[in-house]
Design an enzyme around this catalytic site. Sequence first.
Site, PDB file in Angstrom:
ATOM      1  N   ASP A   1      -4.070   4.503  -1.225  1.00  0.00           N
ATOM      2  CA  ASP A   1      -4.621   3.916  -2.543  1.00  0.00           C
ATOM      3  C   ASP A   1      -5.562   2.880  -2.333  1.00  0.00           C
ATOM      4  O   ASP A   1      -6.068   2.523  -1.349  1.00  0.00           O
ATOM      5  CB  ASP A   1      -3.322   3.827  -3.258  1.00  0.00           C
ATOM      6  CG  ASP A   1      -2.689   2.411  -2.686  1.00  0.00           C
ATOM      7  OD1 ASP A   1      -2.370   1.410  -3.590  1.00  0.00           O
ATOM      8  OD2 ASP A   1      -2.430   2.331  -1.543  1.00  0.00           O
TER       9      ASP A   1
ATOM     10  N   SER B   1       4.420  -0.116   1.410  1.00  0.00           N
ATOM     11  CA  SER B   1       5.390  -0.411   0.700  1.00  0.00           C
ATOM     12  C   SER B   1       5.842   1.069  -0.055  1.00  0.00           C
ATOM     13  O   SER B   1       6.926   1.080  -0.596  1.00  0.00           O
ATOM     14  CB  SER B   1       5.083  -1.639  -0.353  1.00  0.00           C
ATOM     15  OG  SER B   1       4.007  -1.190  -1.120  1.00  0.00           O
TER      16      SER B   1
ATOM     17  N   SER C   1       1.260  -0.712  -5.223  1.00  0.00           N
ATOM     18  CA  SER C   1       0.267   0.630  -4.829  1.00  0.00           C
ATOM     19  C   SER C   1      -0.169   0.949  -5.994  1.00  0.00           C
ATOM     20  O   SER C   1       0.257   1.131  -7.096  1.00  0.00           O
ATOM     21  CB  SER C   1       0.624   1.815  -4.115  1.00  0.00           C
ATOM     22  OG  SER C   1       1.445   1.504  -3.203  1.00  0.00           O
TER      23      SER C   1
ATOM     24  N   THR D   1       0.716  -1.197   0.028  1.00  0.00           N
ATOM     25  CA  THR D   1       0.013  -0.032   0.041  1.00  0.00           C
ATOM     26  C   THR D   1       0.805   1.321   0.045  1.00  0.00           C
ATOM     27  O   THR D   1       1.960   1.142   0.258  1.00  0.00           O
ATOM     28  CB  THR D   1      -0.884   0.091   1.335  1.00  0.00           C
ATOM     29  OG1 THR D   1      -1.454  -1.282   1.422  1.00  0.00           O
ATOM     30  CG2 THR D   1      -1.568   1.197   1.742  1.00  0.00           C
TER      31      THR D   1
ATOM     32  N   ASP E   1       5.996   2.774  -6.830  1.00  0.00           N
ATOM     33  CA  ASP E   1       5.696   1.412  -6.092  1.00  0.00           C
ATOM     34  C   ASP E   1       4.687   0.574  -6.786  1.00  0.00           C
ATOM     35  O   ASP E   1       3.622   0.916  -7.282  1.00  0.00           O
ATOM     36  CB  ASP E   1       5.149   1.655  -4.762  1.00  0.00           C
ATOM     37  CG  ASP E   1       5.184   0.211  -3.990  1.00  0.00           C
ATOM     38  OD1 ASP E   1       4.005   0.071  -3.285  1.00  0.00           O
ATOM     39  OD2 ASP E   1       5.892  -0.473  -4.052  1.00  0.00           O
TER      40      ASP E   1
ATOM     41  N   ARG F   1      -5.305  -0.499  -4.166  1.00  0.00           N
ATOM     42  CA  ARG F   1      -5.106  -1.681  -4.798  1.00  0.00           C
ATOM     43  C   ARG F   1      -4.425  -2.431  -3.499  1.00  0.00           C
ATOM     44  O   ARG F   1      -3.894  -2.303  -2.670  1.00  0.00           O
ATOM     45  CB  ARG F   1      -3.920  -1.646  -5.941  1.00  0.00           C
ATOM     46  CG  ARG F   1      -3.300  -2.751  -6.316  1.00  0.00           C
ATOM     47  CD  ARG F   1      -2.044  -2.411  -7.047  1.00  0.00           C
ATOM     48  NE  ARG F   1      -2.412  -1.793  -8.508  1.00  0.00           N
ATOM     49  CZ  ARG F   1      -1.491  -1.539  -9.390  1.00  0.00           C
ATOM     50  NH1 ARG F   1      -0.108  -1.819  -9.002  1.00  0.00           N
ATOM     51  NH2 ARG F   1      -2.010  -0.859 -10.464  1.00  0.00           N
TER      52      ARG F   1
ATOM     53  N   LYS G   1      -9.033   0.850   2.334  1.00  0.00           N
ATOM     54  CA  LYS G   1      -7.970   0.713   3.267  1.00  0.00           C
ATOM     55  C   LYS G   1      -8.367   1.672   4.518  1.00  0.00           C
ATOM     56  O   LYS G   1      -7.574   1.649   5.335  1.00  0.00           O
ATOM     57  CB  LYS G   1      -6.903   0.998   2.569  1.00  0.00           C
ATOM     58  CG  LYS G   1      -6.440   0.064   1.557  1.00  0.00           C
ATOM     59  CD  LYS G   1      -5.112   0.085   0.929  1.00  0.00           C
ATOM     60  CE  LYS G   1      -5.006  -0.728  -0.119  1.00  0.00           C
ATOM     61  NZ  LYS G   1      -3.656  -0.680  -0.942  1.00  0.00           N
TER      62      LYS G   1
ATOM     63  N   GLY H   1      -0.437  -3.800   5.292  1.00  0.00           N
ATOM     64  CA  GLY H   1      -0.068  -5.141   5.517  1.00  0.00           C
ATOM     65  C   GLY H   1      -0.943  -6.455   5.259  1.00  0.00           C
ATOM     66  O   GLY H   1      -1.434  -6.114   4.104  1.00  0.00           O
TER      67      GLY H   1
END
Lengths: 275, 141
Positions: free
Chosen positions: A58, A170, A210, A42, A207, A60, A74, A88
């Site tokens: 985000d 991440s 995400s 994330t 990243d 995803r 999220k 996580g």
Amino acid sequence: MALSNVLETPAAGFNFDNVARNAALEGLFEGGQTPKPLKTGTTIAGVVFKDGVVLGADTRATSSEVVADKMCAKIHYIAPNIYCCGAGTAADTEKTTELLSSNLTIFSMNSGRNPRVVMAVNILQDMLYRYHGQIGANLILGGVDCTGNHLYTVGPYGSVNKVPYLAMGSGDLAALGILEDRFKPDMELEKAKELVRAAIHAGIMSDLGSGNNIDICVITRRGVDYIRPYQESEYKDNRKMKYKYRPGTTPVLTEKVVPLKLEVVQETVQQMDTA
Amino acid sequence: MNTRGLRSQLKDSIPVAGLCPQGQYGVQDSLRSGFTSAKNELLPSHPLELSEKNFQLNQDKMNFSTLRNIQGLHAPLKLQMEYRAARQIQRLPFLPSSNLALDTLRGSDESIGFEDILNDPAQSEMMGEPHMMVEYKLGLL
């Protein structure tokens, strides 16, 4: 079914019966291809501004290299004045935040008060430390209560940090770069929203874990504004073909109709009490 | 796994393996537990297993010892007497008990944890053999 070798009822809570079996099975898969749990991979960020807290995330959710969910939510509800972003393992963040929300609701019903952000942080810390990091939940808690605007982060082992701006997940390095550059204390609402949006956008661009849309949640003393989605991704895929078959695609060879004869034997009418 | 602090944790816990091998009908379940070995029966397989088994016990000990340090010996003594009385209000071992008095004393009727959601003993699909369970509880087995 009565088992003759069970001498006590099994304890409630986590059951460790399958651990030995799982360890043995892991050795059987070549190259470590065990099924991986759904992670959120994330970028989540939060910023404290003049009138409250802005949280962004985000949407995803990935399962190794596959995008499992393109519109994952999220930002979780904890209390009317407290929201939590989770990074996580997806299941862990969901369940932990639901438990936290239930506990705070019971508390506010018992005492008649709105919960404070420190209470949520303490409950989370105790719960996560008890399980020694096996529950993979990195959480950003933000809320407004009678003592002010607060933003906390809780790690999977129970570590807590209180900060004015924050990014986790991440994609946190990219997002933190934007936040470090442009954050000022006591910003206005529109600038804070734009800052969080830019931070999440940087995380999405840099990243792989995400992506897709950006959700924003603004918490102030007056209420909560949960904007989902705040910005849609410009890379939306359009289906090139339709996957529905027209009626008549499969030819009908023969048709036989047999009417089913039913007779009404007994009819009872019961009035529903809608008082 | 790290066996250093294990002895102190194993000492207070209720015996893990019992007298019969795991699995249904008392026969070793090779698919789920692997081959029999003394180590498998005695040592826990997951780092959290022991700490979870003893969690309530350790919490109580910690609370009582703090209470003793702050308020003297009588406070935890009186509370433990009440806990002991409340713990005796139970159905026979093979039936699920609500433990209402014990929950109220502990304060766990006002909080929800994983032990209320996962593996609820009131909804367990298997029942132990009544005579064996009562004998085990009375210490006759």
